[in-house]
Design a protein around this motif. Structure first.
Motif, PDB file in Angstrom:
ATOM      1  N   SER A  32       0.447  -1.389   0.011  1.00  0.00           N
ATOM      2  CA  SER A  32       0.393   0.293  -0.074  1.00  0.00           C
ATOM      3  C   SER A  32       1.152   1.346   0.135  1.00  0.00           C
ATOM      4  O   SER A  32       2.364   1.370   0.194  1.00  0.00           O
ATOM      5  CB  SER A  32      -1.266  -0.043   1.696  1.00  0.00           C
ATOM      6  N   VAL A  33      -0.228   2.230   0.181  1.00  0.00           N
ATOM      7  CA  VAL A  33       1.015   4.071  -0.075  1.00  0.00           C
ATOM      8  C   VAL A  33       1.771   3.879   1.062  1.00  0.00           C
ATOM      9  O   VAL A  33       2.692   4.407   1.405  1.00  0.00           O
ATOM     10  CB  VAL A  33      -0.136   5.049  -0.924  1.00  0.00           C
ATOM     11  N   TYR A  34       0.184   3.394   2.268  1.00  0.00           N
ATOM     12  CA  TYR A  34       1.054   3.582   3.719  1.00  0.00           C
ATOM     13  C   TYR A  34       2.208   3.219   3.867  1.00  0.00           C
ATOM     14  O   TYR A  34       3.899   3.434   4.216  1.00  0.00           O
ATOM     15  CB  TYR A  34      -0.296   3.086   4.554  1.00  0.00           C
ATOM     16  N   HIS A  35       3.168   1.554   3.365  1.00  0.00           N
ATOM     17  CA  HIS A  35       4.005   0.653   3.834  1.00  0.00           C
ATOM     18  C   HIS A  35       5.064   1.139   2.700  1.00  0.00           C
ATOM     19  O   HIS A  35       6.241   1.318   2.428  1.00  0.00           O
ATOM     20  CB  HIS A  35       3.675  -0.406   3.426  1.00  0.00           C
ATOM     21  N   ILE A  50       4.842  13.558  -3.928  1.00  0.00           N
ATOM     22  CA  ILE A  50       3.421  14.340  -4.392  1.00  0.00           C
ATOM     23  C   ILE A  50       2.560  13.132  -4.184  1.00  0.00           C
ATOM     24  O   ILE A  50       1.018  13.643  -4.835  1.00  0.00           O
ATOM     25  CB  ILE A  50       3.836  14.180  -6.125  1.00  0.00           C
ATOM     26  N   VAL A  51       2.956  11.576  -4.356  1.00  0.00           N
ATOM     27  CA  VAL A  51       1.135  10.880  -3.624  1.00  0.00           C
ATOM     28  C   VAL A  51       0.734  11.352  -2.678  1.00  0.00           C
ATOM     29  O   VAL A  51      -0.280  11.104  -2.892  1.00  0.00           O
ATOM     30  CB  VAL A  51       2.551   9.817  -4.018  1.00  0.00           C
ATOM     31  N   ALA A  52       1.677  11.559  -1.523  1.00  0.00           N
ATOM     32  CA  ALA A  52       0.785  11.843  -0.255  1.00  0.00           C
ATOM     33  C   ALA A  52      -0.118  13.021  -0.566  1.00  0.00           C
ATOM     34  O   ALA A  52      -1.377  12.955   0.015  1.00  0.00           O
ATOM     35  CB  ALA A  52       1.878  12.217   0.676  1.00  0.00           C
ATOM     36  N   LEU A  53       0.328  14.224  -1.287  1.00  0.00           N
ATOM     37  CA  LEU A  53      -0.624  15.115  -2.068  1.00  0.00           C
ATOM     38  C   LEU A  53      -1.218  15.119  -2.292  1.00  0.00           C
ATOM     39  O   LEU A  53      -2.641  15.535  -2.352  1.00  0.00           O
ATOM     40  CB  LEU A  53       0.161  16.097  -2.187  1.00  0.00           C
ATOM     41  N   MET A  54      -1.395  14.027  -3.437  1.00  0.00           N
ATOM     42  CA  MET A  54      -2.752  13.794  -4.071  1.00  0.00           C
ATOM     43  C   MET A  54      -3.714  12.919  -3.275  1.00  0.00           C
ATOM     44  O   MET A  54      -4.607  13.095  -3.533  1.00  0.00           O
ATOM     45  CB  MET A  54      -2.124  12.830  -5.364  1.00  0.00           C
TER      46      MET A  54
END
Length: 145
Positions: A32-35, A50-54
């Motif tokens: 996942s994005v978290y991991h 960038i992915v976190a802001l999206m």
């Protein structure tokens, strides 16, 4: 417009989108994005930002729509109903196994929570159109003047 039948594909597509969004953000499998964000050796830090802001922007828009549709009391009731529904569904799935370990119950509780969040998000996004199709009334509180 209110006389047209409401297809189940309408809800199913929104549920699949919200489930994919929730499971892509975090899931117990480790993919996942978290991991990915927590693993400091993988990926460029700028790409992670960038992915976190999206994701923050997507969740902000979705939660604004869901909160406008349900308000606070509706979110509490909807969340409770979604948790109870997924617990019953998980009880049917878990009844087929003969022995359960604590790890199985821990994973099951995480998936129950993630599915409940996805159900609430998909119903919140679909709520305005559902009310419009069932009663013919437009939801005027979403339009600012």
């Amino acid at each position: 417009m209110a006389n047209d039948p409401l297809p189940l594909a309408f809800f199913f597509a929104r549920f699949l989108f919200s489930l994919a969004l929730v499971l892509a953000t975090y899931n117990p499998s480790g993919y996942s994005v978290y991991h990915w964000m927590v693993d400091f050796g993988a990926g460029l830090p700028s790409l992670k930002v960038i992915v976190a802001l999206m994701l923050v922007m997507i969740y902000y828009v979705i939660f604004r729509v869901v909160f406008a549709a349900f308000r606070r009391s509706g979110l509490i009731v909807g969340g409770l109903a979604a948790v109870l529904f997924t617990i019953e569904l998980a009880g049917v799935v878990a009844a087929r196994r003969s022995q359960h370990s604590w790890h199985f119950y821990f994973l099951l509780s995480q998936y129950i929570t993630l599915c409940a969040v996805a159900i609430v998000l998909s119903l919140g996004v679909s709520w305005s159109r559902l009310i419009e199709r069932l009663t013919g009334q437009l939801q005027k509180r979403y339009v600012r003047r």
